[in-house]
Design a protein around this motif. Structure first.
Motif, PDB file in Angstrom:
ATOM      1  N   GLN A 172     -16.697  -5.949   8.182  1.00  0.00           N
ATOM      2  CA  GLN A 172     -16.556  -4.510   7.961  1.00  0.00           C
ATOM      3  C   GLN A 172     -15.760  -3.877   9.096  1.00  0.00           C
ATOM      4  O   GLN A 172     -14.903  -3.018   8.867  1.00  0.00           O
ATOM      5  CB  GLN A 172     -17.920  -3.852   7.840  1.00  0.00           C
ATOM      6  CG  GLN A 172     -18.656  -4.217   6.570  1.00  0.00           C
ATOM      7  CD  GLN A 172     -20.018  -3.578   6.502  1.00  0.00           C
ATOM      8  OE1 GLN A 172     -20.155  -2.385   6.765  1.00  0.00           O
ATOM      9  NE2 GLN A 172     -21.024  -4.364   6.145  1.00  0.00           N
ATOM     10  N   SER A 173     -16.021  -4.303  10.318  1.00  0.00           N
ATOM     11  CA  SER A 173     -15.283  -3.792  11.474  1.00  0.00           C
ATOM     12  C   SER A 173     -13.807  -4.183  11.386  1.00  0.00           C
ATOM     13  O   SER A 173     -12.922  -3.362  11.644  1.00  0.00           O
ATOM     14  CB  SER A 173     -15.907  -4.330  12.759  1.00  0.00           C
ATOM     15  OG  SER A 173     -15.191  -3.862  13.875  1.00  0.00           O
ATOM     16  N   SER A 217     -12.172  -1.995   8.781  1.00  0.00           N
ATOM     17  CA  SER A 217     -12.045  -0.611   9.242  1.00  0.00           C
ATOM     18  C   SER A 217     -10.961  -0.450  10.298  1.00  0.00           C
ATOM     19  O   SER A 217     -10.333   0.606  10.394  1.00  0.00           O
ATOM     20  CB  SER A 217     -13.384  -0.120   9.803  1.00  0.00           C
ATOM     21  OG  SER A 217     -14.343  -0.068   8.775  1.00  0.00           O
ATOM     22  N   ASN A 218     -10.736  -1.487  11.082  1.00  0.00           N
ATOM     23  CA  ASN A 218      -9.787  -1.402  12.193  1.00  0.00           C
ATOM     24  C   ASN A 218      -8.429  -2.016  11.895  1.00  0.00           C
ATOM     25  O   ASN A 218      -7.582  -2.093  12.778  1.00  0.00           O
ATOM     26  CB  ASN A 218     -10.391  -2.051  13.436  1.00  0.00           C
ATOM     27  CG  ASN A 218     -11.585  -1.279  13.934  1.00  0.00           C
ATOM     28  OD1 ASN A 218     -11.526  -0.062  14.073  1.00  0.00           O
ATOM     29  ND2 ASN A 218     -12.681  -1.966  14.171  1.00  0.00           N
ATOM     30  N   VAL A 241     -10.559   0.711   2.496  1.00  0.00           N
ATOM     31  CA  VAL A 241     -11.597   1.414   3.252  1.00  0.00           C
ATOM     32  C   VAL A 241     -12.941   0.775   2.975  1.00  0.00           C
ATOM     33  O   VAL A 241     -13.147   0.141   1.935  1.00  0.00           O
ATOM     34  CB  VAL A 241     -11.656   2.926   2.915  1.00  0.00           C
ATOM     35  CG1 VAL A 241     -10.394   3.647   3.379  1.00  0.00           C
ATOM     36  CG2 VAL A 241     -11.904   3.168   1.442  1.00  0.00           C
ATOM     37  N   VAL A 242     -13.848   0.973   3.909  1.00  0.00           N
ATOM     38  CA  VAL A 242     -15.227   0.525   3.752  1.00  0.00           C
ATOM     39  C   VAL A 242     -16.099   1.763   3.604  1.00  0.00           C
ATOM     40  O   VAL A 242     -16.021   2.687   4.425  1.00  0.00           O
ATOM     41  CB  VAL A 242     -15.695  -0.299   4.976  1.00  0.00           C
ATOM     42  CG1 VAL A 242     -17.165  -0.659   4.857  1.00  0.00           C
ATOM     43  CG2 VAL A 242     -14.840  -1.546   5.130  1.00  0.00           C
ATOM     44  N   ALA A 296     -13.105   8.765   3.130  1.00  0.00           N
ATOM     45  CA  ALA A 296     -12.813   7.554   3.896  1.00  0.00           C
ATOM     46  C   ALA A 296     -11.310   7.264   3.892  1.00  0.00           C
ATOM     47  O   ALA A 296     -10.732   6.926   4.934  1.00  0.00           O
ATOM     48  CB  ALA A 296     -13.594   6.366   3.339  1.00  0.00           C
ATOM     49  N   LYS A 350      -8.955   7.507   7.298  1.00  0.00           N
ATOM     50  CA  LYS A 350      -8.224   6.337   7.806  1.00  0.00           C
ATOM     51  C   LYS A 350      -6.713   6.531   7.740  1.00  0.00           C
ATOM     52  O   LYS A 350      -5.996   6.113   8.647  1.00  0.00           O
ATOM     53  CB  LYS A 350      -8.618   5.093   7.012  1.00  0.00           C
ATOM     54  CG  LYS A 350      -8.009   3.805   7.558  1.00  0.00           C
ATOM     55  CD  LYS A 350      -8.619   2.584   6.913  1.00  0.00           C
ATOM     56  CE  LYS A 350      -8.074   1.303   7.527  1.00  0.00           C
ATOM     57  NZ  LYS A 350      -8.704   0.121   6.925  1.00  0.00           N
TER      58      LYS A 350
END
Length: 133
Positions: free
Chosen positions: A9-10, A13-14, A35-36, A90, A94
């Motif tokens: 998930q990280s 997201s990154n 996106v998460v 989200a 982002k």
């Protein structure tokens, strides 16, 4: 359905985008934003349900994603998908103004895909598939 790990998930997201390949092909795939939301991974086809890669995802229901050097076999959920609350926020959070094509368009909202890891994927979190190996 198997859940994404906190590390995955990280990573999602990154990282700006992923490469999605629908079906069993080893083709080049399509690079798209993701996106998460609530631990689940989502993408959208800004051209809507007529987009070639969205149609392939809907037809096959499975494929592969690559994010950085990590590749995973995945399940692609399209039809009758109720996008979660907060999905548009989200995408905007982002991608900023670039996300307008994904959140303001009814055709893009109709082409939402949830991506889940394949249960028991031998290339799952315990053994990520590294490109070139």
């Amino acid at each position: 359905m198997t859940a994404w790990t906190s590390e995955e998930q990280s990573l999602f997201s990154n990282t700006y985008s992923l490469v999605l390949t629908a079906g069993d092909t080893d083709g080049p795939g399509v690079e798209i934003g993701m996106v998460v939301v609530d631990g689940e991974l989502y993408v959208r086809a800004y051209r809507g349900v007529r987009s070639r890669w969205y149609r392939a995802a809907r037809e096959h229901g499975h494929g592969r994603i690559q994010v950085g050097d990590v590749r995973r076999d995945v399940v692609l959920t399209t039809g009758d998908l109720e996008p979660p609350a907060g999905l548009e926020a989200a995408f905007r959070g982002k991608y900023g103004a670039v996300a307008d094509a994904l959140v303001a368009s009814a055709q893009a909202r109709a082409a939402t895909i949830r991506i889940d890891p394949v249960p028991g994927d031998p290339f799952g979190p315990a053994a990520p598939r590294i490109m070139g190996v």
